[in-house]
Design a protein around this motif. Structure first.
Motif, mmCIF file in Angstrom:
data_model
loop_
_atom_site.group_PDB
_atom_site.id
_atom_site.type_symbol
_atom_site.label_atom_id
_atom_site.label_comp_id
_atom_site.label_asym_id
_atom_site.label_seq_id
_atom_site.Cartn_x
_atom_site.Cartn_y
_atom_site.Cartn_z
ATOM 1 N N ARG A 19 58.354 59.747 36.857
ATOM 2 C CA ARG A 19 57.303 60.652 36.389
ATOM 3 C C ARG A 19 56.486 61.123 37.580
ATOM 4 N NH1 ARG A 19 55.819 59.947 30.621
ATOM 5 N NH2 ARG A 19 57.456 58.688 29.671
ATOM 6 N N SER A 33 55.548 66.070 35.140
ATOM 7 C CA SER A 33 56.969 66.222 34.859
ATOM 8 C C SER A 33 57.615 64.850 34.782
ATOM 9 C CB SER A 33 57.666 67.065 35.930
ATOM 10 O OG SER A 33 57.782 66.345 37.144
ATOM 11 N N THR A 34 58.768 64.813 34.164
ATOM 12 C CA THR A 34 59.497 63.557 34.041
ATOM 13 C C THR A 34 60.994 63.840 34.103
ATOM 14 O OG1 THR A 34 59.800 61.582 32.655
ATOM 15 C CG2 THR A 34 59.526 63.686 31.521
ATOM 16 N N ALA A 35 61.735 62.869 34.574
ATOM 17 C CA ALA A 35 63.195 62.965 34.613
ATOM 18 C C ALA A 35 63.770 61.599 34.294
ATOM 19 C CB ALA A 35 63.670 63.445 35.988
ATOM 20 N N THR A 53 67.039 61.407 40.450
ATOM 21 C CA THR A 53 66.011 61.462 39.408
ATOM 22 C C THR A 53 64.671 61.852 40.003
ATOM 23 O OG1 THR A 53 67.215 59.674 38.286
ATOM 24 C CG2 THR A 53 65.010 60.199 37.475
ATOM 25 N N ALA A 56 64.758 65.515 40.663
ATOM 26 C CA ALA A 56 64.647 66.276 39.415
ATOM 27 C C ALA A 56 63.212 66.321 38.922
ATOM 28 C CB ALA A 56 65.558 65.658 38.353
ATOM 29 N N ALA A 57 62.503 65.193 39.015
ATOM 30 C CA ALA A 57 61.103 65.163 38.576
ATOM 31 C C ALA A 57 60.262 66.114 39.415
ATOM 32 C CB ALA A 57 60.557 63.746 38.649
ATOM 33 N N SER A 59 61.333 68.784 41.061
ATOM 34 C CA SER A 59 61.743 70.174 40.829
ATOM 35 C C SER A 59 61.168 70.723 39.532
ATOM 36 C CB SER A 59 63.270 70.279 40.810
ATOM 37 O OG SER A 59 63.818 69.632 39.674
ATOM 38 N N ASN A 60 60.802 69.850 38.607
ATOM 39 C CA ASN A 60 60.216 70.290 37.341
ATOM 40 C C ASN A 60 58.748 70.666 37.458
ATOM 41 O OD1 ASN A 60 62.616 69.953 35.930
ATOM 42 N ND2 ASN A 60 62.152 67.842 35.362
ATOM 43 N N GLU A 62 55.768 73.013 39.069
ATOM 44 C CA GLU A 62 55.709 74.403 39.528
ATOM 45 C C GLU A 62 55.730 74.461 41.051
ATOM 46 O OE1 GLU A 62 55.767 77.269 37.993
ATOM 47 O OE2 GLU A 62 55.920 76.387 35.991
#
Length: 427
Positions: A19, A33-35, A53, A56-57, A59-60, A62
């Motif tokens: 997170r 964000s979370t992944a 992971t 990904a978190a 990159s989510n 802005e």
């Protein structure tokens, strides 16, 4: 013109995912964000899964918000350790927070030299896992999960913090790796340790390009996920306590001095100039689940008058054995006599758990921590208003709401404090 780096980024590497939280200068959440780990691989011990992971978190979030990050701090699961090779790269898989070493000689060797107050005892300690990993060919350093994730940004994965290092044998009182560790593990395998909240490096040019973060953003020494969850609630001064009402009953209390009780599993994390002490009872939601479903608890709670005592003297446990506030492996649940009215029976159980909670905070105070002054609650049981009223009557202290239960918010506060101090020093 470069955007001002005014946001604090907190990264929580948990058991099932990562997170990420962005806080502004007023500590308001402006990005989240979370992944999930399982979306990036099946093996949770594989650091490549952690990295994907984590990416990904990030990159989510802005891109424009990421460009404003001025400081970053990371928390990870307590006692999760990873071996590195001579270049600082991960060497095989990690051992997780809940992995125990099978070799009985390892915990026996720890018990022979470690002081009783050390948090490094047992087959599931961070030290036991580190000793097991040290036998792998080519290992040159052993680090914690949070160290490695922060190292993806700073290029310095061998720098740890006083919270994550605790269960690997670090002495938080003398603020160093103790001499007795040298008989168990080569000292040069252990990471450098910085005080929680202190700078450890800067985002490298390579990481800035890969993750969309400012190159000058500061990395701030983090903590374990449990400590981060405590800070997320808003607790910030000695006497502040947080009760987690989950399957078990976990108490944490901010103190101006360390307290220890190895018999009850009580030790203290160092958080700057303060200490976080805590203990966990075997009572809690698991003791209620032996008798009632969650739906039954909700329905019966609505019929209880929390201001009227039941006169039942219960010590609810899911099975024989207790560890805190008293350590007694033979303590049996005390839940008799059972009234015919399930409503009254549940009330007696809730009161019994509340008395255990009150006794736990008294025990911490007896050991030298300050008396409980303010209490926050987290976990599923915190939403039960009847139980909260019963606890308010029995624990008899000021109760206030938790600002957040997100560990990422708690660790982001460390980064935010660094930014605030930097603004004061350089207005």
């Amino acid at each position: 013109m470069r955007e001002p780096t005014s946001l604090a980024l907190g990264i929580d590497v948990g058991t099932s995912g990562v997170r990420a939280v962005l806080l502004d200068a007023t500590a308001q959440v402006v990005g989240f964000s979370t992944a999930r780990m399982t979306d990036n691989g099946a093996d949770l011990r594989d650091p490549a899964v952690w990295q994907r992971t984590f990416a990904a978190a990030l990159s989510n979030l802005e891109p424009a918000a990421r460009a404003k990050v001025g400081a970053i701090s990371v928390d990870g699961t307590s006692g999760t350790v990873l071996p590195l090779d001579a270049t600082g790269r991960a060497l095989g898989k990690a051992l997780l927070y809940n992995d125990s070493v099978a070799d009985p000689e390892i915990p026996a060797a720890i018990a022979e030299v470690a002081p009783p107050t050390s948090a490094a005892h047992g087959a599931s300690s961070g030290l036991a896992r580190a000793m097991h990993l040290a036998a792998r060919p080519g290992v040159r350093r052993i680090v914690h999960q949070a160290d490695w994730i922060a190292g993806l940004l700073s290029g310095r994965p061998w720098v740890s913090d006083e919270s994550n290092a605790l269960k690997t044998g670090y002495d938080p009182v003398s603020r160093r790796w103790p001499d007795w560790l040298g008989s168990l593990i080569a000292p040069d395998l252990l990471p450098e340790v910085r005080p929680t909240g202190q700078p450890t490096g800067l985002v490298t040019a390579e990481a800035a390009e890969q993750y969309g973060l400012p190159q000058e953003a500061a990395l701030i020494a983090g903590m374990t996920d449990g400590c981060a969850s405590f800070l997320a609630t808003g607790a910030d001064r000695p006497g502040d306590g947080v009760t987690a009402l989950g399957t078990t009953l976990t108490l944490k209390l901010l103190s101006d001095r360390p307290v220890f009780d190895p018999n009850c599993g009580i030790y203290s994390h160092r958080l700057g100039s303060l200490w976080l002490a805590g203990g966990a009872s075997n009572s809690g939601g698991g003791a209620l689940a032996v008798h009632f479903t969650a739906e039954e608890i909700a329905a019966l709670s609505a019929r209880i008058d929390p201001d009227r005592e039941s006169a039942l003297d219960y010590y609810p446990l899911p099975k024989v054995g207790e560890r805190f506030p008293t350590a007694d492996p033979d303590l049996a649940p005390r839940i008799l006599p059972r009234p015919e009215d399930d409503r009254l029976f549940l009330q007696g159980l809730l009161e019994g758990i509340a008395r255990i909670e009150a006794a736990g905070y008294r025990r911490l105070a007896e050991l030298g921590a300050p008396p409980l002054a303010r209490l926050r609650s987290v976990g599923r049981g915190a939403s039960n208003t009847c139980w909260s009223a019963i606890r308010r009557r029995i624990v008899t202290t000021e109760m206030t709401g938790a600002e957040s239960e997100e560990a990422a918010v708690g660790v982001a506060r460390l980064a935010l404090d660094h930014l605030a101090n930097r603004r004061v020093a350089d207005p």
